[in-house]
Design a protein around this motif. Structure first.
Motif: not given
Length: 333
Positions: A52-56, A244-256
């Motif tokens: 649910x974090x990466x596929x909302x 994370x970058x390819x998926x368009x995740x935000x900075x916080x999710x990239x750090x996770x």
């Protein structure tokens, strides 16, 4: 239309059979009457809320990530398909919904169904065949004469990946249980490690590529079978910053994701090999190439069981046991 949905994320929860509006048809879409769908562990993981974090997704959600059926309508800008075409596809991750009577998909994600397959056989293939293609051909760059280790060779991805690697001309090793040794040998595996009897890291050495679909222990042991410069590609995680970058995740999710994968990336560098996580993406052009290989006899589907549409929940439970040889399919029509 009838469809199997989830109203909320719930680990092990049953899907609800209910009525859902027919999907909207966009300009670049084809509307497909679903004849068959297949069940993947991905469906269970989405239901459980693991992604649910990466596929909302917006709930309620119709599940189902593989489809074969007949085109009934096309959008105004569709150029490659017409009503009556028999097609197969892995819908874009934001357009899933194959556990239903109809599904709308972007034509770029769709391909003509291999002529020599039934609808049930065709529905078993898109997700696992695209995964194998994107790991071995795209990310792994596997070449004739190279050595590849494919974990869980009797599973959905494994059964196709073994055949694709053999078609490329690679030397193929795989891991499986005693009961499935003959199956993976018949698919083309050159070396079979029965994990109930042997430890693969003590048997295999000097491999160019490893396709991992198992847990952390197997992932880390796989580093030791690779040669310097080899590639460890995991479809079961942990996700890395590049994903994370390819998926368009935000900075916080990239750090996770950077934190989640830091251990395996550090150990990979120590072994002089590369680590990456791959989450398969829809691709109709690649499915067209895969269909050509199927029609030429280079690849064949492996279907364990076919369930009727009303038994989607039973099929999902069966897939979660991990005992299926190849794929589990739903006959919708």
């Amino acid at each position: 239309m009838k469809a199997f949905l989830i109203d909320r994320y719930a680990k092990g929860g049953a899907l609800r059979l209910g009525e859902s509006p027919a999907p909207d048809l966009r300009d670049n879409d084809v509307l497909v009457e679903v004849h068959a769908a297949s069940v993947n562990l991905l469906d269970a993981k989405i239901r459980d809320g693991e992604f649910k974090l990466i596929l909302p997704y917006r709930l309620p959600l119709i599940l189902g990530n593989d489809v074969a059926g007949v085109v009934v309508r096309v959008g105004s800008k569709v150029r490659h398909f017409k009503p009556g075409d028999e097609v197969y596809a892995r819908p874009g991750q934001d357009r899933i919904g194959a556990f239903a009577e109809f599904i709308a998909m972007n034509e770029a994600d769709v391909a003509m169904k291999p002529k020599n397959l039934t609808m049930e056989e065709a529905a078993s293939l898109p997700l696992v065949a695209l995964t194998a293609w994107q790991v071995l051909v795209e990310r792994g760059g596997l070449k004739k004469g190279q050595k590849v280790l494919i974990h869980a060779g009797s599973g959905g991805v494994g059964t196709i990946a073994i055949q694709l690697a053999k078609y490329i001309g690679a030397h193929v090793a795989t891991t499986t249980s005693t009961a499935n040794v003959d199956l993976v040998k018949n698919l083309g595996a050159d070396v079979v490690v029965d994990y109930k009897k042997d430890d693969f890291e003590k048997v295999l050495k000097g491999y160019d590529v490893v396709l991992n679909s198992l847990g952390k222990d197997t992932l880390e042991k796989s580093l030791r079978v690779l040669k310097p410069g080899g590639k460890l590609i995991s479809i079961s995680g942990p996700p890395d910053p590049e994903f994370a970058r390819e998926n368009g995740s935000g900075w916080l999710l990239q750090q996770v994701m950077r934190l989640l994968s830091s251990g395996i990336r550090r150990k990979s560098r120590r072994h002089g090999v590369g680590y990456s996580f791959l989450f398969m993406t829809a691709n109709g052009e690649q499915l067209g190439q895969i269909a050509s290989l199927i029609e030429a006899g280079a690849l064949r589907p492996v279907v364990d069981r076919v369930f009727p549409f009303e038994n989607v929940n039973e099929a999902l439970v069966y897939v979660e046991t991990g005992r299926a040889k190849g794929k589990v399919v739903i006959a919708v029509k």
